[in-house]
Design a protein around this motif. Structure first.
Motif, mmCIF file in Angstrom:
data_model
loop_
_atom_site.group_PDB
_atom_site.id
_atom_site.type_symbol
_atom_site.label_atom_id
_atom_site.label_comp_id
_atom_site.label_asym_id
_atom_site.label_seq_id
_atom_site.Cartn_x
_atom_site.Cartn_y
_atom_site.Cartn_z
ATOM 1 N N UNK A 2 68.047 28.409 16.755
ATOM 2 C CA UNK A 2 69.219 29.275 16.617
ATOM 3 C C UNK A 2 70.358 28.525 15.928
ATOM 4 N N UNK A 3 71.194 29.279 15.266
ATOM 5 C CA UNK A 3 72.353 28.713 14.578
ATOM 6 C C UNK A 3 73.591 29.065 15.381
ATOM 7 N N UNK A 4 74.516 28.125 15.463
ATOM 8 C CA UNK A 4 75.756 28.313 16.198
ATOM 9 C C UNK A 4 76.922 27.885 15.314
ATOM 10 N N UNK A 5 78.055 28.465 15.587
ATOM 11 C CA UNK A 5 79.270 28.043 14.918
ATOM 12 C C UNK A 5 80.184 27.453 15.986
ATOM 13 N N UNK A 6 80.660 26.231 15.766
ATOM 14 C CA UNK A 6 81.549 25.600 16.739
ATOM 15 C C UNK A 6 82.789 25.071 16.028
ATOM 16 N N UNK A 15 84.289 11.643 13.742
ATOM 17 C CA UNK A 15 83.260 10.840 14.384
ATOM 18 C C UNK A 15 81.865 11.319 13.975
ATOM 19 N N UNK A 16 81.678 12.645 13.947
ATOM 20 C CA UNK A 16 80.392 13.185 13.518
ATOM 21 C C UNK A 16 80.078 12.780 12.084
ATOM 22 N N UNK A 17 81.068 12.880 11.222
ATOM 23 C CA UNK A 17 80.867 12.480 9.825
ATOM 24 C C UNK A 17 80.474 11.009 9.725
ATOM 25 N N UNK A 18 81.112 10.167 10.534
ATOM 26 C CA UNK A 18 80.789 8.738 10.528
ATOM 27 C C UNK A 18 79.336 8.493 10.939
ATOM 28 N N UNK A 19 78.864 9.251 11.911
ATOM 29 C CA UNK A 19 77.479 9.096 12.362
ATOM 30 C C UNK A 19 76.498 9.420 11.239
ATOM 31 N N UNK A 26 70.730 12.363 10.108
ATOM 32 C CA UNK A 26 70.665 13.009 8.805
ATOM 33 C C UNK A 26 71.698 14.124 8.659
ATOM 34 N N UNK A 27 72.180 14.656 9.790
ATOM 35 C CA UNK A 27 73.133 15.761 9.724
ATOM 36 C C UNK A 27 73.960 15.821 10.999
ATOM 37 N N UNK A 28 75.051 16.576 10.930
ATOM 38 C CA UNK A 28 75.872 16.781 12.120
ATOM 39 C C UNK A 28 75.073 17.500 13.208
ATOM 40 N N UNK A 29 74.204 18.404 12.797
ATOM 41 C CA UNK A 29 73.380 19.129 13.768
ATOM 42 C C UNK A 29 72.501 18.173 14.562
ATOM 43 N N UNK A 30 71.954 17.172 13.882
ATOM 44 C CA UNK A 30 71.132 16.174 14.566
ATOM 45 C C UNK A 30 71.947 15.428 15.616
ATOM 46 N N UNK A 31 73.177 15.077 15.279
ATOM 47 C CA UNK A 31 74.047 14.365 16.215
ATOM 48 C C UNK A 31 74.302 15.236 17.437
ATOM 49 N N UNK A 32 74.679 16.488 17.202
ATOM 50 C CA UNK A 32 74.976 17.403 18.304
ATOM 51 C C UNK A 32 73.750 17.597 19.187
ATOM 52 N N UNK A 33 72.575 17.799 18.582
ATOM 53 C CA UNK A 33 71.356 17.972 19.368
ATOM 54 C C UNK A 33 71.051 16.735 20.200
ATOM 55 N N UNK A 34 71.266 15.550 19.642
ATOM 56 C CA UNK A 34 71.029 14.315 20.385
ATOM 57 C C UNK A 34 72.004 14.191 21.557
ATOM 58 N N UNK A 37 70.866 16.581 24.237
ATOM 59 C CA UNK A 37 69.649 16.048 24.860
ATOM 60 C C UNK A 37 69.998 14.954 25.859
ATOM 61 N N UNK A 38 70.871 14.049 25.471
ATOM 62 C CA UNK A 38 71.283 12.960 26.371
ATOM 63 C C UNK A 38 72.028 13.496 27.589
ATOM 64 N N UNK A 39 72.881 14.488 27.383
ATOM 65 C CA UNK A 39 73.613 15.080 28.504
ATOM 66 C C UNK A 39 72.651 15.742 29.486
ATOM 67 N N UNK A 40 71.632 16.416 28.957
ATOM 68 C CA UNK A 40 70.640 17.061 29.821
ATOM 69 C C UNK A 40 69.854 16.020 30.610
ATOM 70 N N UNK A 41 69.483 14.913 29.965
ATOM 71 C CA UNK A 41 68.774 13.842 30.658
ATOM 72 C C UNK A 41 69.634 13.250 31.766
ATOM 73 N N UNK A 42 70.915 13.039 31.466
ATOM 74 C CA UNK A 42 71.843 12.506 32.462
ATOM 75 C C UNK A 42 71.952 13.453 33.643
ATOM 76 N N UNK A 43 72.025 14.746 33.361
ATOM 77 C CA UNK A 43 72.114 15.752 34.422
ATOM 78 C C UNK A 43 70.864 15.736 35.296
#
Length: 79
Positions: A2-6, A15-19, A26-34, A37-43
Motif C-alpha cells: 500500500x502507498x501512504x502519504x505522510x 535525516x531521511x534524506x541523509x540515510x 535505497x529510498x525513504x520508504x525503505x528507511x520508514x519500513x525499517x 519493523x524495528x519498532x514492532x520487534x521492540x514491542x
C-alpha cells in the motif's frame, strides 16, 4: 504494497534524506519500513518481558536453568 502519504518535520525529512544519501537505504520508504519493523520487534520483546515478569519467579534454580539452556543449545547444534 500500500502507498501512504505522510507529513514530516524538516529535521525528520533531512535525516531521511541523509540515510538515503549515505547509501544505507535505497529510498525513504525503505528507511520508514525499517523503522517500523524495528519498532514492532521492540514491542514484541517488551510484551514478552512483561509476560515473563507477570509469570512470577521461576521454580528452577539458576543451575537447573543453565543446564536446560546448555542442553537446548547442544541439541540445536546437532541438528
Amino acid at each position: 504494497m500500500s502507498r501512504q502519504s505522510i507529513s514530516l518535520t524538516r529535521p525528520n525529512d533531512e535525516w531521511l534524506k541523509e540515510q538515503v544519501e549515505s547509501e544505507e537505504y535505497a529510498s525513504k520508504s525503505e528507511v520508514i519500513n525499517d523503522l517500523i519493523r524495528r519498532a514492532r520487534e521492540t514491542e514484541q520483546i517488551r510484551k514478552k518481558l512483561i509476560a515473563a515478569e507477570e509469570s512470577g519467579p521461576a521454580d528452577q534454580t539458576p543451575d537447573q536453568i543453565r543446564a536446560g539452556i546448555k542442553a537446548r543449545l547442544k541439541n540445536a547444534a546437532e541438528i
